[in-house]
Design a protein around this motif. Structure first.
Motif, PDB file in Angstrom:
ATOM      1  N   LEU A 208       5.864   9.311   2.127  1.00 48.20           N
ATOM      2  CA  LEU A 208       5.228  10.129   3.151  1.00 48.20           C
ATOM      3  C   LEU A 208       5.434   9.523   4.534  1.00 48.20           C
ATOM      4  N   PRO A 209       5.420  10.342   5.596  1.00 53.33           N
ATOM      5  CA  PRO A 209       5.466   9.800   6.959  1.00 53.33           C
ATOM      6  C   PRO A 209       4.260   8.906   7.218  1.00 53.33           C
ATOM      7  N   LEU A 210       4.410   7.969   8.143  1.00 54.24           N
ATOM      8  CA  LEU A 210       3.368   6.982   8.378  1.00 54.24           C
ATOM      9  C   LEU A 210       2.040   7.614   8.744  1.00 54.24           C
ATOM     10  N   ASP A 211       2.037   8.677   9.544  1.00 55.58           N
ATOM     11  CA  ASP A 211       0.756   9.283   9.915  1.00 55.58           C
ATOM     12  C   ASP A 211       0.050   9.873   8.705  1.00 55.58           C
ATOM     13  N   GLN A 212       0.810  10.367   7.713  1.00 57.27           N
ATOM     14  CA  GLN A 212       0.194  10.870   6.488  1.00 57.27           C
ATOM     15  C   GLN A 212      -0.218   9.729   5.558  1.00 57.27           C
ATOM     16  N   LEU A 213       0.555   8.654   5.563  1.00 53.67           N
ATOM     17  CA  LEU A 213       0.176   7.501   4.758  1.00 53.67           C
ATOM     18  C   LEU A 213      -1.169   6.940   5.200  1.00 53.67           C
ATOM     19  N   ARG A 214      -1.411   6.933   6.485  1.00 55.99           N
ATOM     20  CA  ARG A 214      -2.654   6.341   6.996  1.00 55.99           C
ATOM     21  C   ARG A 214      -3.897   7.092   6.523  1.00 55.99           C
ATOM     22  N   SER A 215      -3.737   8.329   6.093  1.00 58.16           N
ATOM     23  CA  SER A 215      -4.882   9.105   5.598  1.00 58.16           C
ATOM     24  C   SER A 215      -4.759   9.463   4.119  1.00 58.16           C
ATOM     25  N   TYR A 216      -3.780   8.882   3.437  1.00 56.39           N
ATOM     26  CA  TYR A 216      -3.523   9.242   2.044  1.00 56.39           C
ATOM     27  C   TYR A 216      -4.625   8.696   1.131  1.00 56.39           C
TER      28      TYR A 216
ATOM     29  N   PRO B 185       5.704   1.584  -3.956  1.00 55.62           N
ATOM     30  CA  PRO B 185       5.871   2.566  -2.886  1.00 55.62           C
ATOM     31  C   PRO B 185       4.742   2.504  -1.851  1.00 55.62           C
ATOM     32  N   PRO B 186       5.059   2.744  -0.578  1.00 57.43           N
ATOM     33  CA  PRO B 186       4.056   2.638   0.479  1.00 57.43           C
ATOM     34  C   PRO B 186       2.785   3.442   0.216  1.00 57.43           C
ATOM     35  N   SER B 187       2.930   4.657  -0.296  1.00 54.62           N
ATOM     36  CA  SER B 187       1.742   5.489  -0.508  1.00 54.62           C
ATOM     37  C   SER B 187       0.781   4.845  -1.499  1.00 54.62           C
ATOM     38  N   THR B 188       1.300   4.107  -2.468  1.00 52.21           N
ATOM     39  CA  THR B 188       0.408   3.484  -3.453  1.00 52.21           C
ATOM     40  C   THR B 188      -0.371   2.326  -2.843  1.00 52.21           C
ATOM     41  N   VAL B 189       0.266   1.618  -1.898  1.00 47.84           N
ATOM     42  CA  VAL B 189      -0.448   0.552  -1.183  1.00 47.84           C
ATOM     43  C   VAL B 189      -1.515   1.160  -0.286  1.00 47.84           C
ATOM     44  N   PHE B 190      -1.163   2.217   0.437  1.00 44.84           N
ATOM     45  CA  PHE B 190      -2.145   2.881   1.294  1.00 44.84           C
ATOM     46  C   PHE B 190      -3.283   3.461   0.469  1.00 44.84           C
ATOM     47  N   ALA B 191      -2.994   3.910  -0.756  1.00 42.57           N
ATOM     48  CA  ALA B 191      -4.066   4.438  -1.607  1.00 42.57           C
ATOM     49  C   ALA B 191      -5.138   3.385  -1.840  1.00 42.57           C
ATOM     50  N   ALA B 192      -4.727   2.137  -2.096  1.00 44.39           N
ATOM     51  CA  ALA B 192      -5.684   1.052  -2.298  1.00 44.39           C
ATOM     52  C   ALA B 192      -6.341   0.639  -0.988  1.00 44.39           C
ATOM     53  N   TYR B 193      -5.544   0.524   0.064  1.00 46.24           N
ATOM     54  CA  TYR B 193      -6.087   0.112   1.362  1.00 46.24           C
ATOM     55  C   TYR B 193      -7.119   1.123   1.866  1.00 46.24           C
TER      56      TYR B 193
ATOM     57  N   ASP C 195     -14.306  -4.195   7.108  1.00 48.34           N
ATOM     58  CA  ASP C 195     -13.485  -5.203   7.771  1.00 48.34           C
ATOM     59  C   ASP C 195     -12.158  -5.311   7.036  1.00 48.34           C
ATOM     60  N   ARG C 196     -11.191  -4.524   7.463  1.00 52.06           N
ATOM     61  CA  ARG C 196      -9.897  -4.500   6.782  1.00 52.06           C
ATOM     62  C   ARG C 196      -8.798  -4.291   7.808  1.00 52.06           C
ATOM     63  N   ALA C 197      -7.637  -4.829   7.510  1.00 50.43           N
ATOM     64  CA  ALA C 197      -6.479  -4.684   8.376  1.00 50.43           C
ATOM     65  C   ALA C 197      -5.238  -4.568   7.508  1.00 50.43           C
ATOM     66  N   LEU C 198      -4.200  -3.960   8.080  1.00 49.70           N
ATOM     67  CA  LEU C 198      -2.966  -3.720   7.331  1.00 49.70           C
ATOM     68  C   LEU C 198      -1.766  -4.015   8.224  1.00 49.70           C
ATOM     69  N   GLU C 199      -0.913  -4.925   7.776  1.00 46.03           N
ATOM     70  CA  GLU C 199       0.346  -5.203   8.462  1.00 46.03           C
ATOM     71  C   GLU C 199       1.419  -4.280   7.879  1.00 46.03           C
ATOM     72  N   VAL C 200       2.092  -3.517   8.747  1.00 45.67           N
ATOM     73  CA  VAL C 200       3.104  -2.551   8.319  1.00 45.67           C
ATOM     74  C   VAL C 200       4.488  -3.058   8.721  1.00 45.67           C
ATOM     75  N   TYR C 201       5.408  -3.092   7.741  1.00 45.81           N
ATOM     76  CA  TYR C 201       6.777  -3.527   7.985  1.00 45.81           C
ATOM     77  C   TYR C 201       7.702  -2.329   7.744  1.00 45.81           C
ATOM     78  N   PRO C 202       8.099  -1.617   8.804  1.00 43.00           N
ATOM     79  CA  PRO C 202       8.800  -0.337   8.647  1.00 43.00           C
ATOM     80  C   PRO C 202      10.174  -0.429   8.007  1.00 43.00           C
TER      81      PRO C 202
END
Length: 321
Positions: free
Chosen positions: A6-14, A275-283, A290-297
């Motif tokens: 998914l595009p990054l903006d959709q990943l952030r809300s996945y 896959p990125p979406s699976t990481v975002f699902a957990a995040y 108190d959470r942060a996410l480093e993104v490596y495009p």
């Protein structure tokens, strides 16, 4: 591999709507209670690792069912450690060599690097030292489908319990010190489980975590290890519902909702293993604010590498200030 998820903006809300078993919390409470009842005090033996700045000890602690789990306990010489980091290992790796200390002891932090039962066949990691003394039915090569017929017999019931009880061991080795959990890939998934199940950890640093959002991961990519599930279901066509029900008890995107500690995640947007979406699902499901996410495009499963370790050291320092 170009961007495929998914595009990054959709990943952030996945936020996938994952089915949570009715007895999910009871299952884990019972599992941990039974294993803690079979527990025993960690056994510690100093080893000569050829190092002058780090003391190293060979540790065995009680994991699932009281099984002995091997670990290295690494402590900076000449100073009291400020905290403990419990580090879990990536898929197929072992705890490695006694002298493989990494950066944490150099930062004044004790490190408990935990073997993964039944793994360690990756010779580059130095091999494992912990057997998994349980049989299983038919399964694909690897451990992702071992015992998958039931959550009671599934391999990761034992591995997640080991990860949670490693936190107990760290507390016994360094009473009163804050305990953080970390790991990359499978180690990231195990650190999510430890943060959710052990309770009251000071923080979690899951790096490109594996074992999250199984329904999407196992249908979006055909890379190993998720391909083990596909291989199994290609032979056991009638067990699809049964398999995904078992996996739901171990989904990091569900367990993450039970974790409340501060967290620093990482994700790589070209990662074809996790896959990125699976990481975002957990995040996105993480229970703490108190959470942060480093993104490596532009990275694959190597994620941030040394850049992410530097980010972890800064994050850890800020929480210990």
């Amino acid at each position: 591999m170009a961007h495929f998820d998914l595009p990054l903006d959709q990943l952030r809300s996945y936020r996938p709507d994952l089915p949570v078993p009715d007895d999910f919390d009871d299952f884990w409470a019972r599992t941990l209670s039974e294993s803690r009842a079979a527990g025993w005090a960690p056994r510690v033996e100093r080893v000569d690792a050829g190092l002058s700045l780090v003391d190293v000890f060979d540790v065995a602690f009680a994991g699932f069912g009281g099984d002995a789990i091997a670990a290295w306990w690494q402590v900076p010489v000449g100073q009291e450690p400020r905290a403990v980091v419990v580090e879990s290992i990536g898929y197929s790796g072992g705890r490695g060599h006694a002298h493989d200390t990494g950066a944490f002891p150099m930062a004044g932090v004790a490190r408990l690097v935990v073997d993964t039962r039944g793994q360690g066949w990756n010779h580059g990691s130095g091999g494992g030292a912990t057997p998994d003394p349980y049989g299983s039915g038919s399964h694909a090569p690897g451990v992702l489908t071992r015992g998958i017929e039931s959550p009671e017999t599934y391999y990761y019931r034992r591995a997640y319990t080991d990860a949670a009880l490693a936190v107990d061991a760290a507390r016994a080795l360094a009473p009163g010190l804050p305990v953080f959990v970390t790991g990359g890939s499978q180690g990231g998934g195990l650190s999510i489980a430890a943060a959710a199940l052990a309770g009251d950890v000071a923080g979690a640093m899951p790096d490109v975590p594996f074992l999250c959002d199984f329904p999407r991961a196992t249908t979006l990519v055909d890379s190993m290890p998720y391909a083990e599930v596909r291989t199994y279901l290609a032979a056991h066509r009638e067990r699809v519902d049964e398999v995904y029900r078992t996996l739901s008890y171990f989904d990091g995107a569900i367990l993450a909702s039970r974790a409340t500690a501060p967290a620093l995640f990482s994700v790589a947007l070209m990662d074809t293993v996790c896959p990125p979406s699976t990481v975002f699902a957990a995040y996105n499901a993480w229970g703490g604010e108190d959470r942060a996410l480093e993104v490596y495009p532009f990275n694959n499963h190597e994620g941030g590498g040394g850049h992410q370790r530097a980010a972890q050291l800064r994050w850890l320092r800020d929480r210990l200030a």
